[in-house]
Structure formats: C-alpha cells, structure tokens
Write an enzyme that holds these catalytic residues in place. Structure first.
Site, short mmCIF file in Angstrom:
data_model
loop_
_atom_site.label_atom_id
_atom_site.label_comp_id
_atom_site.label_asym_id
_atom_site.label_seq_id
_atom_site.Cartn_x
_atom_site.Cartn_y
_atom_site.Cartn_z
N TRP A 1 -18.63 -7.54 9.06
CA TRP A 1 -17.38 -6.80 8.95
C TRP A 1 -16.38 -7.17 10.04
O TRP A 1 -15.43 -6.44 10.29
CB TRP A 1 -17.64 -5.28 8.89
N LYS B 1 -18.63 -5.80 -5.17
CA LYS B 1 -18.14 -6.83 -4.26
C LYS B 1 -17.82 -8.15 -4.94
O LYS B 1 -18.56 -8.61 -5.79
CB LYS B 1 -19.16 -7.08 -3.16
N ILE C 1 -27.23 11.04 6.35
CA ILE C 1 -27.10 9.63 6.70
C ILE C 1 -26.36 9.40 8.02
O ILE C 1 -26.43 8.34 8.61
CB ILE C 1 -26.40 8.86 5.54
N HIS D 1 -20.08 10.27 -3.47
CA HIS D 1 -18.74 9.76 -3.76
C HIS D 1 -17.91 10.72 -4.59
O HIS D 1 -16.76 10.47 -4.88
CB HIS D 1 -18.83 8.40 -4.45
N SER E 1 -22.74 10.67 9.13
CA SER E 1 -21.44 11.29 9.35
C SER E 1 -21.31 12.60 8.58
O SER E 1 -21.84 12.73 7.48
CB SER E 1 -20.32 10.33 8.94
N GLU F 1 -20.99 11.99 14.04
CA GLU F 1 -20.09 10.83 14.17
C GLU F 1 -18.60 11.20 14.24
O GLU F 1 -17.74 10.42 13.83
CB GLU F 1 -20.32 9.82 13.03
N ASP G 1 -27.90 1.30 11.01
CA ASP G 1 -27.40 1.08 9.64
C ASP G 1 -27.14 -0.40 9.37
O ASP G 1 -26.53 -1.08 10.18
CB ASP G 1 -26.08 1.82 9.43
N CYS H 1 -25.38 8.59 1.01
CA CYS H 1 -24.57 7.87 2.00
C CYS H 1 -23.98 8.89 2.98
O CYS H 1 -24.24 10.09 2.86
CB CYS H 1 -23.49 7.06 1.30
N LYS I 1 0.84 -1.21 0.00
CA LYS I 1 0.00 0.00 0.00
C LYS I 1 0.88 1.26 0.00
O LYS I 1 0.62 2.21 -0.72
CB LYS I 1 -0.89 -0.03 1.25
N1 GLN Z 1 -24.09 6.33 9.40
C1 GLN Z 1 -22.97 6.01 8.59
C2 GLN Z 1 -22.32 7.25 8.03
O1 GLN Z 1 -22.99 8.18 7.71
C3 GLN Z 1 -23.35 5.10 7.44
C4 GLN Z 1 -22.16 4.70 6.64
C5 GLN Z 1 -22.45 3.71 5.52
O2 GLN Z 1 -23.49 3.70 4.97
N2 GLN Z 1 -21.53 2.88 5.17
O3 GLN Z 1 -21.13 7.32 7.87
ZN ZN Z 2 -24.10 4.17 2.90
#
Ligand code: GLN
Ligand code: ZN
Length: 759
Positions: free
Chosen positions: A566, A113, A436, A699, A438, A489, A604, A731, A20
C-alpha cells in the site's frame, strides 16, 4: 523511423481531486444532473488539452469515467441486472450509480481488485438478457475533443477478452452466446469510431498477460478474427500490460494494426519473445517503457538503451513510446507538492512528469540520438542525489537485514504444542469472541483529529481525547461481553500512514492521490529510505487500554507486506529487502508489546493476496518472501504469546497454503458474503490452526440476528474444531455507526454463548 508519444491512459481525478468533488456533490444533490454533466465534460476536455500541451503526440480518450471503466462497458452494452429496474434504452446516471453503490432496494454490484493493483472495478454481471448498444460514450468523448479542441484522440476501451474473463454469471453453455453478442457490439462501437475519424482505437487486454491455455488462445483468436471481419476499417491497437504478453507466438499474429507490450513489468520475457518470434512487420509496436506503476523519475539514458534494444530486435517501422500501463495508477503531478524535501521531490515523476519523459524518449527514438537536451544528465543527477541521500545509508538497518537467518522465520515450537501452551496460559472460553481492531470512527473522532492536525489542539489534548474514547469502548466491550478486547484504533487514520509516520524512510505527500475505487482516493506513502523502528508506535494506546480491564487487549499492527503493497516503494532495493526492513521494525514493536505484558498480538495482512503476480507460476517467489517477512516480524515471541492475523476478501481455495505458511496462531478472515463457499472449501482443504470466520458482514449497517449467526456457527462446526474456533465480525468496524455495532456484537456474543451451552 516514425515514433509517437502516447500514454495508455491518464488519471481523471484532477490535480485537486476536482473529479471526486463533483461526483460526490452530484450524489448529495448539490449539483444538478445537467451541471454535473457539464463539469465532467469540462474536466475531460481540460485533461486532453493539458496532455497535448505537455507535448504528447497522441492523447487518449475513453480513459475518463464517472465511476469505473468496467462499469462503463457493462452499461454501454446493457448489462444491467434486473434488480435495478432499468427499462432499456440509454442507461441514465442514477441507474449507473445504483449499480456502483447500491440503493435501498438493490445491492450494489460486486467490486474486486483490478489485476495486481489496488484499484477496484465493478464486476460485470451477465444474466442472459440480450445485450444491446445503449450509448456509445466513446464516440461522444472522441467527438467533443475533435470538434471543440480540434484534437484527434485515440479512444480506448477494455478489450473483449479481458471483459469476458472478468464477467460473472455465464457458464459453459451460455458463454458462447454471451461472447458472440459482445463481439458484434464491440465491432459496432469500433466501427462508429472509425467512421467518425478515429485513426486508432485502443483495446486494453491485461488478461493477455495472465497464464493462457490452448482454449484461451483459441477464444482470443476467434474474438479478434470476428472483430476484424465486422469492423474492417478500424485500426486496433492491442494493449497488454502488467506482465509480458502470454502465447506471444500466436497472439502477435492477431489481425490488429498494433500491439503494445510492457517493457517494464515482463521486459525480459517480451524481449525473449521478440528474439525468438520476431515482430510482425505490418504492425506498430507500442513500447511501454515509462513505469506507470511507480512514482520515480526514469533514468533516461537507461531507458534509451532499452528502446534501442527493442528497436533492433523488432525492426518495427513505427513505434509508440508509451507508459507501461495507464497512468491512472500514479498521482497527477509533483508540482502540487510543496512540502517534500527537494532531493526527493526532484527524483519523483507522477503522471505529468512521466508524459514529459515520454516525449523526450520519443524524440530520442525518432532521431536515434539525444539532440542537445539536458534532460538525460538531469535525470541521472536527480537519481544519483537520492541514492546518496543519508536516509538510504542507515548502517544499523543494513546490518540488521544482513544478519537475518532462516531461524528468524519460524517460531521455536510447532503450532500444535504452542496451542496447548497458549490454552493453559490464556484460559479463554471455547468459541472466544473478539473483533478485528477498529471501532467506529465517529464524526467526533474525525473532527477532533482534524483539529489536532490543523494545530487547533495540543498533542496532550488530542491524546486525552483518544484515551477517553478508548476507555469508553473498553466499558462498551465489557458490557457486550466480548472475550478478547481491542483498543479501537481511534488514533489511526489508516493502516499504513499511521505506522509510516512513526518509522524512518517514509515520505508523505499533500496531493498525491490515486483512486482506490469509485470516488474513494488514497494517498499512498512513499518509502524512499531505510525503514527503522525508533520508538514504540502503538504501545502507549494498547497498554493504557489493557490497564483498564482484566480482559486481554490485543496488540494491533499492520503487517510488513501490507505496508509495502500500500505504499510506493523505492526501486533501488528489491521488494523483498524492503519488506524485511519493515518486518524488522515491526518485530521491535511486537517485542515492546510483549514486554509490556500484551499476550495477544494481531498483525494484519489484508494486502498479502493483492500483491500476487499475474501468472500463477510466479506466485511462489512472491509468497516465499512475503510469508517470510510476516514471520520475521512475528516469530520472535514467547510460545505463550498468541499471534493473530487478519485478511480481507480472502478466497480460501487457492490461498490456503500461504495462509497456513504464515503459522499465525489465529487468523480472522472476511468471508461472510459467501459463507457456504468457504465452508465447502474448508471441507476440501482442512485447516488446523486457529480461525475465526467472519460471522457477519460489516460492510452494511444491517444488524444480524442471533439465529442467523447461530446458523453460521453451527455450519462452521462441521469443518472447524472447538479448539481452533474463534467468533468475530468479518472486518474492522471503523466505518460503522455505534448503535448498530453494539447491537450486532451483542447478538454475536449471544450466539457464541448459545453454542457453548450446546456443547
Ligand atoms: N485492524 C484493522 C481494522 O480493524 C484491519 C482493517 C482491514 O482489515 N483492512 O480496521
Ligand atoms: Zn479486513
């Protein structure tokens, strides 16, 4: 009896994630292309030599990559989409990384995935261009090991059927042309390897373990017949893994020199196949006996018995004693761990330790008995010691789990009634806006956490920092005008570690990294004991945030199935039992939040989907307990309390039933990249619970404009009623910058307001 020890593949990242470091240094231009190539070669050779020094008979090459092995095959065959401006010939590394990561002008290839793992590969794109062999990297890797180390390795590549199955861009009419070109190129690569002295070439075909219909079987037969004709000298080892080989009766007769089967996942079915159809006596049998997906030391006595049973059923003349799949899914070595308690450490086996187990089991298979070595009793003692560990003897947890009843899996009131109770209680506007969970983890947030972890900061100072950052974002959310807030978060690094550190039964490692995608590595926790809630985990941060505003602040938890999927999980209990332990712990947290006056709680489950078994007919088993675990955690609340959930990369089409079964009052899903598709599938499969379609893609740093969100909202109105409609990004925002986040959310709120005026 001839027995050979081998692995399907080995982790390329290195004990200290050297791989890495080099890759990222090259991206940052801290390493020149020539130096980078040299470093990569050094690592490759070091890893081959190292595996041999551990006693492995047949070392694999071609398992090493600069980013992803599917991408390696795509570029080897010239499947480079036009947007990267490639002119033909060898695919240089900058084009290779452009496909993986995107550039200012060309979006990256899609990533998804790898079967039921947490590894993500780059999806090959076929655009109708004529394929060509650009460069046989497998030959390079084979020859460097042969010439510089004197080791004859087994080159491996993803098999043609699996590659075809995972490629997008062809349709019924263009498929035949694609497959035909592909076979010839595979044959050329394989033939070159055989000519260079490769005694075996491994083709990995995990797709053979999925459900196959008659048409699939026919295609596979044609591909392999053609390959055998075009590369007659090569000895092919066909590797299947992650499940039993489907259509064994037909596929075991393919014209290959060896077949590898997974006797860890799918053992029973593979044994049954051997029993009914026998094993072709002209082939070598690969016995995938050491688990490539877990971190536990093997019970050698038990494994030896299993090998014996396979040998007596198959009557094979030559066997390979191997890992159940590539060892890339486990960390490199337990020797790097200095902090783990000895009982746990001694019961672990990562890649290197698994290779030693393979050599021991191989000696057993060769000789038909254990010859004066202590390894069997040592493995038994290590496993027994962990079994007797007090972390596995939590009577309170065992009692709680044993008392779980059917009624704990559902809320007392059906959704429709809850919906009106909640509407009354919460008094939210139509099309409520939220996020969502964070908010951006800025450089300052990361720096401060690091300082705290290194004890350069007191707990109080760190808590104070988190409190300030949270308060700042409460103000920002007010200014943006969101309806339901989150605390942001800031205290969390990732979704599982944070909870694992606060629950019992989890262990954390120093260097047990595995690749998640590209150069991104994750360090999954190890669940080795009973999981118990001992004190509130999230209450302080959420309650403090709530105290700062009159808007609702959502409680924010990671669901039981995601925590399970995970992590590396103990194997003395079923996954269902462990999921229920986690669910009961989360249930306590949910209750603590509710008692503190938190009215909306999000749990989540982004990883629910990825745990799906390879075979569709096995989905229901998994989903039954997975969904129940979520409901166990969330059903104990008052009717007024609104339960949210969130999922990423959610293909709605075949997953709507499980989503509905969760009975979450609101779900937010990541979809913005294929909005049209989602709306179509909602047309076909109406959904009645609360739902927030991600209205923009988090993203990318791009700020979506109001009109664009407005269009998505209006289109969604065709399939989602006002009563169930939520507005949110797709997200969490932790990887984004502050400025773009605020700008995007302001536009989102404006679009929602416009929609309200329109109604
Ligand atoms: N609650 C998480 C965040 O907002 C959800 C993250 C995710 O969906 N992987 O970071
Ligand atoms: Zn997500």
């Amino acid at each position: 009896m001839k027995a050979v020890s081998t692995a399907i593949g080995y982790p390329y990242i290195g004990e200290n994630r050297e791989w890495k470091r080099y890759v990222e240094a090259f991206w940052k231009k801290d390493l020149s292309e020539a130096d980078f190539a040299l470093k990569m070669k050094e690592l490759r050779l070091k890893q081959v030599k190292h595996q041999q020094s551990l006693g492995m008979d047949l070392v694999t090459t071609g398992d090493f990559t600069l980013y992803d092995r599917m991408l390696d095959v795509s570029t080897m065959f010239g499947m480079v989409p036009d947007r990267y401006g490639w002119q033909g010939g060898r695919v240089d590394v900058s084009t290779y990384y452009a496909m993986a990561r995107g550039t200012a002008d060309a979006v990256a290839s899609e990533m998804t995935k790898w079967f039921n793992t947490n590894y993500h590969y780059i999806v090959p794109e076929y655009d109708g261009k004529t394929l060509q062999l650009t460069e046989n990297y497998l030959l390079t890797h084979f020859e460097e090991a042969k010439n510089e180390l004197g080791i004859i390795t087994k080159p491996t590549l993803i098999g043609p059927y699996t590659f075809v199955q995972l490629t997008k861009g062809y349709d019924k009419t263009s498929k035949a042309a694609f497959v035909l070109q592909l076979i010839s190129l595979y044959a050329a690569v394989i033939q070159q390897l055989a000519d260079a002295g490769a005694e075996w070439i491994q083709l990995e075909e995990p797709a053979f373990a999925q459900s196959l219909d008659a048409e699939d079987v026919k295609l596979i037969q044609e591909i392999y017949k053609q390959l055998a004709q075009e590369a007659p000298e090569a000895r092919l080892m066909l590797q299947t893994y992650f499940q039993a080989l489907s259509a064994y009766g037909e596929l075991s007769k393919l014209p290959v020199a060896g077949i590898g089967l997974d006797f860890v996942h799918g053992a029973e079915e593979n044994m049954e196949s051997l029993r009914t159809d026998g094993f072709p006596q002209d082939k070598v049998l690969g016995i995938g006996i050491v688990n490539g997906r877990d971190v536990w030391r093997a019970d050698l006595a038990e494994k030896a018995e299993a090998i014996k049973a396979v040998l007596s059923l198959s009557d094979a003349q030559e066997v390979w004693i191997q890992s159940s799949c590539s060892l890339q899914h486990v960390p490199v070595t337990t020797q790097s761990e200095t902090q783990l308690e000895p009982v746990l450490k001694n019961a672990l086996a990562f890649a290197d330790e698994k290779i030693v187990e393979l050599t021991q089991l191989c000696a057993y298979a060769r000789e038909g008995q254990w010859s004066g070595n202590k390894s069997v009793s040592e493995s038994m003692e290590a496993i027994e010691a962990l079994k007797q560990h007090e972390v596995r003897k939590n009577e309170r947890v065992k009692k709680l789990v044993s008392e779980v009843k059917e009624e704990h899996f559902s809320r007392p009131m059906p959704f429709k009634e809850r919906q009106s109770v909640q509407k009354q209680a919460l008094q939210l506007p139509d099309f409520p806006t939220t996020t969502i969970g964070s908010f951006p983890q800025s450089a300052e947030v990361k720096r401060t956490r690091k300082a705290w972890r290194q004890s350069k900061m007191t707990n109080e100072e760190y808590a104070e920092f988190v409190r300030k950052e949270t308060a700042r974002w409460i103000r920002i959310q007010e200014e943006i005008g969101l309806d339901v807030f989150v605390h942001g978060e800031f205290e969390r690094t990732d979704m599982v570690e944070y909870f694992g550190e606060k629950l019992t039964g989890f262990a954390f490692t120093e260097k047990a990294w595995v690749v998640s995608y590209g150069s991104r590595c994750v360090k999954p926790p190890i669940i080795y004991g009973d999981v118990e809630w001992t004190a509130p985990m999230t209450l302080k941060e959420v309650a403090e945030a709530q105290a700062l505003t009159s808007k609702y602040v959502k409680g924010m938890l990671t669901g039981p199935v995601t925590i399970l999927n995970w992590s590396f999980v103990r194997d003395d209990l079923s996954r269902e039992q462990v999921a229920n332990q986690i669910a009961l712990a989360l249930k306590e947290e949910v209750q603590a939040l509710e008692q503190a006056g938190i009215a909306i709680i999000q749990v989540d489950e982004p990883a629910l989907r990825e745990g799906l078994p390879l075979r569709k007919e096995q989905w229901n088993d998994y989903l039954a307990w997975g969904v129940n675990a979520f409901k166990l955690a969330t059903s104990g609340v008052k009717n007024e309390t609104q339960i949210h959930t969130h999922m990423c990369y959610c293909e709605f089409n075949d997953f709507i039933e499980p989503i509905r079964a969760l009975d979450a009052d609101v779900i937010s899903i990541e979809t913005s990249r294929s909005h049209g598709e989602l709306i179509d599938s909602l047309k076909q499969h109406p959904y009645e619970l609360g739902i927030g379609l991600g209205v923009y893609d988090i993203h990318s740093p791009r700020v979506p404009d109001i009109e664009e969100i407005d269009t998505i909202l209006n289109d969604s109105l065709a399939v989602i009623s006002t009563e169930q409609f939520w507005v949110n990004p797709d997200c969490g925002l932790k990887t984004r910058g502050e400025e773009e986040t605020v700008a995007s959310l302001k536009n989102m709120v404006e679009a929602a307001k416009k929609l309200r005026r329109q109604k």
